[in-house]
Design a protein around this motif. Structure first.
Motif, PDB file in Angstrom:
ATOM      1  N   LEU A 292       4.690   5.096  -0.761  1.00  0.00           N
ATOM      2  CA  LEU A 292       5.100   3.733  -1.110  1.00  0.00           C
ATOM      3  C   LEU A 292       5.491   2.902   0.097  1.00  0.00           C
ATOM      4  CD1 LEU A 292       7.358   4.516  -4.219  1.00  0.00           C
ATOM      5  CD2 LEU A 292       5.060   3.544  -4.263  1.00  0.00           C
ATOM      6  N   ALA A 293       5.562   3.523   1.267  1.00  0.00           N
ATOM      7  CA  ALA A 293       6.096   2.827   2.443  1.00  0.00           C
ATOM      8  C   ALA A 293       5.326   1.564   2.776  1.00  0.00           C
ATOM      9  CB  ALA A 293       6.114   3.773   3.641  1.00  0.00           C
ATOM     10  N   SER A 294       4.015   1.571   2.555  1.00  0.00           N
ATOM     11  CA  SER A 294       3.209   0.407   2.919  1.00  0.00           C
ATOM     12  C   SER A 294       3.192  -0.670   1.837  1.00  0.00           C
ATOM     13  CB  SER A 294       1.767   0.850   3.195  1.00  0.00           C
ATOM     14  OG  SER A 294       1.191   1.424   2.024  1.00  0.00           O
ATOM     15  N   ALA A 295       3.785  -0.402   0.687  1.00  0.00           N
ATOM     16  CA  ALA A 295       3.776  -1.362  -0.427  1.00  0.00           C
ATOM     17  C   ALA A 295       4.858  -2.401  -0.236  1.00  0.00           C
ATOM     18  CB  ALA A 295       3.971  -0.637  -1.752  1.00  0.00           C
ATOM     19  N   PRO A 296       4.636  -3.639  -0.695  1.00  0.00           N
ATOM     20  CA  PRO A 296       5.700  -4.655  -0.647  1.00  0.00           C
ATOM     21  C   PRO A 296       6.926  -4.200  -1.436  1.00  0.00           C
ATOM     22  CG  PRO A 296       3.590  -5.622  -1.302  1.00  0.00           C
ATOM     23  CD  PRO A 296       3.401  -4.147  -1.307  1.00  0.00           C
ATOM     24  N   ALA A 297       8.066  -4.768  -1.121  1.00  0.00           N
ATOM     25  CA  ALA A 297       9.315  -4.344  -1.754  1.00  0.00           C
ATOM     26  C   ALA A 297       9.278  -4.485  -3.265  1.00  0.00           C
ATOM     27  CB  ALA A 297      10.478  -5.156  -1.173  1.00  0.00           C
ATOM     28  N   HIS A 298       8.667  -5.583  -3.762  1.00  0.00           N
ATOM     29  CA  HIS A 298       8.659  -5.775  -5.210  1.00  0.00           C
ATOM     30  C   HIS A 298       7.793  -4.723  -5.899  1.00  0.00           C
ATOM     31  CE1 HIS A 298       4.884  -7.880  -4.230  1.00  0.00           C
ATOM     32  NE2 HIS A 298       4.556  -7.742  -5.499  1.00  0.00           N
ATOM     33  N   ARG A 299       6.750  -4.262  -5.203  1.00  0.00           N
ATOM     34  CA  ARG A 299       5.912  -3.215  -5.789  1.00  0.00           C
ATOM     35  C   ARG A 299       6.665  -1.879  -5.796  1.00  0.00           C
ATOM     36  NH1 ARG A 299       0.177  -4.657  -5.197  1.00  0.00           N
ATOM     37  NH2 ARG A 299      -0.013  -6.399  -6.653  1.00  0.00           N
ATOM     38  N   ARG A 300       7.367  -1.587  -4.732  1.00  0.00           N
ATOM     39  CA  ARG A 300       8.136  -0.340  -4.699  1.00  0.00           C
ATOM     40  C   ARG A 300       9.170  -0.332  -5.821  1.00  0.00           C
ATOM     41  NH1 ARG A 300       8.327  -1.451   0.901  1.00  0.00           N
ATOM     42  NH2 ARG A 300      10.562  -1.951   0.766  1.00  0.00           N
ATOM     43  N   GLU A 301       9.829  -1.473  -6.001  1.00  0.00           N
ATOM     44  CA  GLU A 301      10.845  -1.563  -7.047  1.00  0.00           C
ATOM     45  C   GLU A 301      10.215  -1.375  -8.428  1.00  0.00           C
ATOM     46  OE1 GLU A 301      14.353  -4.650  -8.566  1.00  0.00           O
ATOM     47  OE2 GLU A 301      12.906  -5.284  -7.046  1.00  0.00           O
TER      48      GLU A 301
ATOM     49  N   ALA B  65       2.736  14.486 -21.110  1.00  0.00           N
ATOM     50  CA  ALA B  65       3.076  14.462 -19.690  1.00  0.00           C
ATOM     51  C   ALA B  65       2.032  13.684 -18.886  1.00  0.00           C
ATOM     52  CB  ALA B  65       3.197  15.889 -19.160  1.00  0.00           C
ATOM     53  N   MET B  66       0.759  13.880 -19.202  1.00  0.00           N
ATOM     54  CA  MET B  66      -0.295  13.178 -18.480  1.00  0.00           C
ATOM     55  C   MET B  66      -0.245  11.675 -18.761  1.00  0.00           C
ATOM     56  SD  MET B  66      -4.256  14.369 -18.083  1.00  0.00           S
ATOM     57  CE  MET B  66      -4.589  14.398 -19.837  1.00  0.00           C
ATOM     58  N   ARG B  67       0.033  11.323 -19.999  1.00  0.00           N
ATOM     59  CA  ARG B  67       0.158   9.902 -20.353  1.00  0.00           C
ATOM     60  C   ARG B  67       1.334   9.268 -19.617  1.00  0.00           C
ATOM     61  NH1 ARG B  67       3.079   7.182 -24.521  1.00  0.00           N
ATOM     62  NH2 ARG B  67       2.068   5.252 -25.209  1.00  0.00           N
ATOM     63  N   ALA B  68       2.441  10.004 -19.484  1.00  0.00           N
ATOM     64  CA  ALA B  68       3.610   9.464 -18.788  1.00  0.00           C
ATOM     65  C   ALA B  68       3.289   9.161 -17.328  1.00  0.00           C
ATOM     66  CB  ALA B  68       4.773  10.449 -18.882  1.00  0.00           C
ATOM     67  N   VAL B  69       2.517  10.045 -16.684  1.00  0.00           N
ATOM     68  CA  VAL B  69       2.129   9.787 -15.290  1.00  0.00           C
ATOM     69  C   VAL B  69       1.258   8.536 -15.214  1.00  0.00           C
ATOM     70  CG1 VAL B  69       0.998  10.707 -13.236  1.00  0.00           C
ATOM     71  CG2 VAL B  69       2.235  12.242 -14.759  1.00  0.00           C
ATOM     72  N   ALA B  70       0.324   8.399 -16.146  1.00  0.00           N
ATOM     73  CA  ALA B  70      -0.540   7.214 -16.153  1.00  0.00           C
ATOM     74  C   ALA B  70       0.283   5.947 -16.341  1.00  0.00           C
ATOM     75  CB  ALA B  70      -1.590   7.339 -17.254  1.00  0.00           C
ATOM     76  N   LYS B  71       1.308   5.990 -17.175  1.00  0.00           N
ATOM     77  CA  LYS B  71       2.149   4.809 -17.385  1.00  0.00           C
ATOM     78  C   LYS B  71       2.894   4.419 -16.110  1.00  0.00           C
ATOM     79  CE  LYS B  71       1.276   4.068 -21.734  1.00  0.00           C
ATOM     80  NZ  LYS B  71       0.459   2.858 -22.116  1.00  0.00           N
ATOM     81  N   MET B  72       3.152   5.372 -15.237  1.00  0.00           N
ATOM     82  CA  MET B  72       3.805   5.051 -13.968  1.00  0.00           C
ATOM     83  C   MET B  72       2.870   4.305 -13.023  1.00  0.00           C
ATOM     84  SD  MET B  72       5.731   8.677 -13.232  1.00  0.00           S
ATOM     85  CE  MET B  72       6.888   9.394 -14.405  1.00  0.00           C
ATOM     86  N   ALA B  73       1.627   4.748 -12.940  1.00  0.00           N
ATOM     87  CA  ALA B  73       0.702   4.192 -11.945  1.00  0.00           C
ATOM     88  C   ALA B  73      -0.194   3.105 -12.503  1.00  0.00           C
ATOM     89  CB  ALA B  73      -0.167   5.312 -11.369  1.00  0.00           C
ATOM     90  N   CYS B  74      -0.606   3.222 -13.759  1.00  0.00           N
ATOM     91  CA  CYS B  74      -1.624   2.315 -14.305  1.00  0.00           C
ATOM     92  C   CYS B  74      -1.384   2.132 -15.805  1.00  0.00           C
ATOM     93  CB  CYS B  74      -3.023   2.874 -14.042  1.00  0.00           C
ATOM     94  SG  CYS B  74      -3.182   4.663 -14.344  1.00  0.00           S
ATOM     95  N   PRO B  75      -0.350   1.413 -16.189  1.00  0.00           N
ATOM     96  CA  PRO B  75       0.039   1.344 -17.604  1.00  0.00           C
ATOM     97  C   PRO B  75      -0.954   0.627 -18.508  1.00  0.00           C
ATOM     98  CG  PRO B  75       1.410  -0.111 -16.256  1.00  0.00           C
ATOM     99  CD  PRO B  75       0.617   0.745 -15.312  1.00  0.00           C
ATOM    100  N   ALA B  76      -1.984   0.006 -17.949  1.00  0.00           N
ATOM    101  CA  ALA B  76      -3.013  -0.573 -18.808  1.00  0.00           C
ATOM    102  C   ALA B  76      -3.864   0.494 -19.479  1.00  0.00           C
ATOM    103  CB  ALA B  76      -3.914  -1.504 -17.989  1.00  0.00           C
ATOM    104  N   VAL B  77      -3.786   1.714 -18.986  1.00  0.00           N
ATOM    105  CA  VAL B  77      -4.645   2.797 -19.462  1.00  0.00           C
ATOM    106  C   VAL B  77      -4.185   3.315 -20.825  1.00  0.00           C
ATOM    107  CG1 VAL B  77      -5.149   5.253 -19.034  1.00  0.00           C
ATOM    108  CG2 VAL B  77      -5.542   3.550 -17.242  1.00  0.00           C
ATOM    109  N   LEU B  78      -5.169   3.618 -21.682  1.00  0.00           N
ATOM    110  CA  LEU B  78      -4.928   4.253 -22.979  1.00  0.00           C
ATOM    111  C   LEU B  78      -5.597   5.613 -23.016  1.00  0.00           C
ATOM    112  CD1 LEU B  78      -5.756   1.364 -25.503  1.00  0.00           C
ATOM    113  CD2 LEU B  78      -3.505   1.968 -24.590  1.00  0.00           C
TER     114      LEU B  78
END
Length: 633
Positions: free
Chosen positions: A19-28, A307-320
Motif C-alpha cells: 500500500l505504500a505507493s497508494a495515495p493516503a485516501h486509498r490506503r484509508e 472467506a474468498m468473498r470477504a477477500v474480494a470485498k476488500m480489494a474489488c467489492p464490485a465483484v459477485l
C-alpha cells in the motif's frame, strides 16, 4: 456463535509495503474494508485450516497488491456498487449467456456486438469457458490449463480487458467461469506434481493403491457414467491414483491445503482487475472431500466461499460470486448463506428447480407438482438473488424429488422416465425434439439435450411452440431474481443439425443446443418481439426486485401456475397457463389478495383485466399474466 476474530493489526502491517505507493485516501479506504470484512474472512478459515490467522494474512497481502494495481475506472465501479449494493437484484437486470466463438467469433467480435445486447436489454453477459484449456478433449473448456491466459483463438488477456471496458460502457457486466474443483492434467500444478515436486503433489488427492479410493467410491455418484466411469484415475508419473470426479484429464484440487485456497484467491483478484465482475463458481459443490459422504455440499465449502468473498470485498467489492450448485433445495440455500454464513457466501445461485419444473409442467400440462416442489425451497437472504433460466449450455437432469412427487400422487421414478421419453420425442404425441444424454443403465436416469425452441415444439412445427417459448420466458422473467437467456433463445433457434460434424463434439450431443449465432439475427417467429415486450414490462415492475420472494399459491386450476410476490407497494400475481386450452383464473383469487379484479392491470398486455360473467379471467393457451392493482400501472 463463533468466538470473535482476533484483530487484524498484523495482517494490516503485512500489507503496508504493497500500500505504500497508494495515495493516503486509498490506503484509508483499503484499511476500512479490511476492518469491515475481516470477521467474515477469519470465521470462514477458522476450523478449516490449522493456521487461520496466517492464511488470512497471506490473502490480505494479496488483496492489497490487487487493490493498488486496480484501474481507476474499476475503483469508480467499486464505489458505485458499494452505494447500490442491490444493483444485481433490480428488475432492470437481464442476463445473456453464450460461447464467445459461437456468438461472435472471438472477444473482439463480442465487443462489436455489444450494441445488439444492449438493445435487447442485457445488463449481464456470461461468456462460457474462455480461459486456456488443455489440448485435446477439455470438457467444453472446463479443463483449464491456465487461468491467466485466454484461449488463443478468442484473443488475449488484453482483449478480455478491452471487452470488459466496452461492455461496461454499455451497462453490461462480464461473468466468467472459474473452475474451482479441478484443473486440467496439463495445468502447471499438475505438470510440476508429475515432476515430483512435493508442494504441487500436495495440491491433489493422490493415493498409492485402490484401498482409499474404493472406500470413497462406496458413496460417490458418477457424474459422467458414459464418458468417465469412476472417480479416480491411475497416473504413471504420479505412481498413484489421482482423484478425477469428472474426467480422467481433470484432476480434483485439494482445498484442504491452504496453499490451494491462496492460489484461487490470487486468480480471482487478477481476473477481477481485468474487468470480470461476476464469477460463476463452477462445480463448487464438490470442493471438500469427506469419507463416508457423496463429497458434495460439505460445510467447509460454504466457509471457504465466505472467506474468498470477504477477500474480494476488500480489494474489488464490485465483484459477485455465483454458485453453480445443481443440488437439492435444502442444500442449495446454503450456497447463498444460512445460519452463521447467512448472506455471506455467494450472491447468486442457479434456480435449477424452476427450470426442471417448467419443462415438467409443459409435458404434463399440470402445475401441481411444480407448486409443491417450488414451495419446498427455503427463503434465501434478502441481499441475494436467484438466477432464473429456461435453458442453459448444459443438459437437463430431471431433479424431481420423490417426496414432492408422492405429495401429489406421482411416482418420482416413473415421472422422471416420462419426462425423458417426452423430451426425447419417444412419448406418443410429444412436441419435443431432444436427445438423450448420459443414459445411466443402473439408475435408469436419462438426461436431455436440446434447445429451448426444439424442446418447446418449434422444430416439429407445433402450432403452440412460440406461445410455449414466450411462456417460458415470462415465467423466468416474472419469478424475480436475475433472469438469463441462453444465446439464440431470443430468436427461437432450434437444434443444430450438424452438431456432430466436429470430431471434438461428436460424442457429446449437448452441442446440439449450442448452435452458432446467425448474423444478422433473423426471426420470423415473433419470439424476439414478444421477448422484448416482456423485458420492457419487467423493467417497470418494482415487484420483481429479487429481495421479494416468490410464493407459489394453491392452484384453482391444475393447468394454471399462480405465483404471488408480496411487495410493499402491493401484491403482484403471476398466472401461467401451461396448457393448449383456455383456462380460468377465478376473480376471487385476486380479491383474496386485496386486489379489485375490475381495477387490476396485466402488465404484459398493459391493459385492465376483463372479468367474464362467470366471474373468471380466461387465459388463452400458454398465456401469462403479471397482475397488480391499477395504481401501480
Amino acid at each position: 456463535m463463533p468466538p470473535p476474530a482476533p484483530r487484524p493489526a498484523a495482517p494490516l502491517d503485512a500489507c503496508a509495503p504493497a500500500l505504500a505507493s497508494a495515495p493516503a485516501h486509498r490506503r484509508e479506504l483499503f484499511e476500512a474494508r479490511v476492518e469491515r470484512w475481516w470477521p467474515d474472512l477469519y470465521d470462514g478459515l477458522d476450523g478449516v485450516y490449522p493456521d487461520p490467522f496466517g492464511t488470512a494474512s497471506r490473502v490480505i497481502a494479496a488483496a492489497a497488491r490487487a487493490f493498488v494495481e486496480r484501474e481507476d475506472d474499476l475503483h469508480r465501479l467499486d464505489l458505485r456498487r458499494s452505494l447500490e449494493p442491490d444493483w444485481f437484484q433490480r428488475p432492470t437486470m437481464l442476463g445473456y449467456a453464450a460461447y464467445a466463438d459461437r456468438f461472435a467469433g472471438d472477444l473482439a467480435g463480442v465487443a462489436a456486438r455489444a450494441p445488439y445486447l444492449a438493445e435487447l436489454g442485457v445488463t449481464y453477459l456470461h461468456l462460457m469457458p474462455l480461459l486456456e484449456p488443455r489440448e485435446g478433449p477439455n470438457d467444453g473448456g472446463y479443463a483449464v490449463a491456465d487461468y491467466r491466459t485466454v484461449r488463443a483463438d478468442l484473443g488475449t488477456m488484453a482483449d478480455l480487458r478491452d471487452l470488459a471496458r466496452t461492455l461496461r460502457g454499455h451497462g453490461i457486466s462480464v461473468c466468467l467461469d472459474l473452475v474451482l474443483n479441478h484443473v486440467a492434467d496439463q495445468h502447471e500444478w499438475a505438470v510440476r506434481a508429475r515432476r515430483g515436486e512435493q508442494r504441487y503433489r500436495d495440491y491433489f488427492y493422490v493415493f498409492p493403491d485402490r484401498e482409499t479410493p474404493d472406500r470413497y467410491e462406496e458413496n460417490l455418484p458418477e457424474v459422467f457414467p458414459d464418458f468417465a466411469p469412476g472417480s479416480f484415475t491411475w497416473d504413471d508419473d504420479l505412481d498413484g491414483w489421482v482423484w478425477t470426479t469428472f474426467n480422467a484429464y481433470q484432476w480434483d484440487v485439494a482445498w484442504s491445503n491452504p496453499d490451494v485456497f491462496c492460489e484461487y484467491v490470487d486468480i480471482v483478484l487478477d481476473l477481477a482487475n481485468e474487468g470480470v465482475e461476476v464469477f460463476r463458481l463452477d462445480a463448487i459443490a464438490f470442493l471438500w472431500k469427506r469419507m463416508g459422504t457423496a463429497c458434495q455440499n460439505q460445510p467447509e465449502v460454504h466457509a471457504l466461499t465466505q472467506a474468498m468473498r470477504a477477500v474480494a470485498k476488500m480489494a474489488c467489492p464490485a465483484v459477485l460470486f455465483k454458485a453453480e450448485a445443481i443440488v437439492g433445495p435444502q442444500d442449495l440455500v446454503h450456497y447463498l448463506g444460512k445460519g452463521r454464513h447467512h448472506a455471506k457466501v455467494s450472491d447468486l445461485a442457479y434456480h435449477n428447480g424452476l427450470m426442471v419444473q417448467l419443462w415438467s409442467m409443459f409435458a404434463s400440462r399440470d402445475v401441481r407438482l411444480a407448486t409443491a416442489a417450488l414451495r419446498q425451497l427455503p427463503a434465501i437472504p434478502a441481499s441475494t438473488s436467484w438466477v432464473t433460466y429456461a435453458r442453459c449450455h448444459d443438459d437437463i437432469g430431471w431433479a424431481i424429488d420423490d417426496g414432492d412427487a408422492r405429495a401429489v400422487g406421482l411416482d418420482g421414478h416413473a415421472h422422471r422416465s416420462f419426462l425423458s421419453d417426452f423430451y426425447s420425442g419417444a412419448f406418443p404425441g410429444s412436441f419435443a425434439r431432444g436427445l438423450v444424454f448420459q443414459h445411466n443403465e443402473q439408475t435408469g436416469d436419462r438426461r436431455i439435450s436440446g434447445s429451448l425452441a426444439s424442446l418447446a415444439g418449434l422444430e416439429c412445427g407445433d402450432p403452440h411452440a412460440v406461445d410455449r417459448i414466450l411462456l417460458a420466458h415470462a415465467l423466468t422473467l416474472g419469478w424475480g431474481g436475475l433472469p438469463v437467456l441462453w444465446m439464440g433463445d431470443e430468436l427461437g433457434l432450434t437444434n443444430d443439425p450438424g452438431w456432430d460434424h466436429d470430431p471434438a463434439h461428436a460424442d457429446d450431443n449437448r452441442w446440439a443446443h449450442r448452435p452458432r449465432m446467425p448474423w444478422p439475427p433473423h426471426d420470423e417467429t415473433g419470439v424476439h418481439a414478444g421477448l422484448r415486450n416482456l423485458v420492457q414490462a419487467r423493467r417497470a415492475l418494482p415487484h420483481l426486485h429479487a429481495s421479494v420472494g416468490a410464493q407459489p399459491l394453491d392452484p384453482s386450476d391444475s393447468g394454471v401456475l399462480l405465483v404471488l410476490r408480496d411487495h410493499p407497494l402491493g401484491p403482484m400475481l403471476g398466472a401461467y397457463n401451461v396448457t393448449e386450452h383456455h383456462r380460468p383464473l377465478p376473480a376471487y383469487r385476486l380479491a383474496d389478495l386485496g386486489l379489485d379484479p375490475a381495477a387490476c392491470v396485466d402488465h404484459i398486455r398493459r391493459a385492465r383485466l376483463t372479468v367474464g360473467d362467470d366471474g373468471a379471467i380466461w387465459l388463452p393457451p400458454y398465456a401469462a399474466l403479471w397482475v397488480t392493482g391499477d395504481e401501480h400501472a
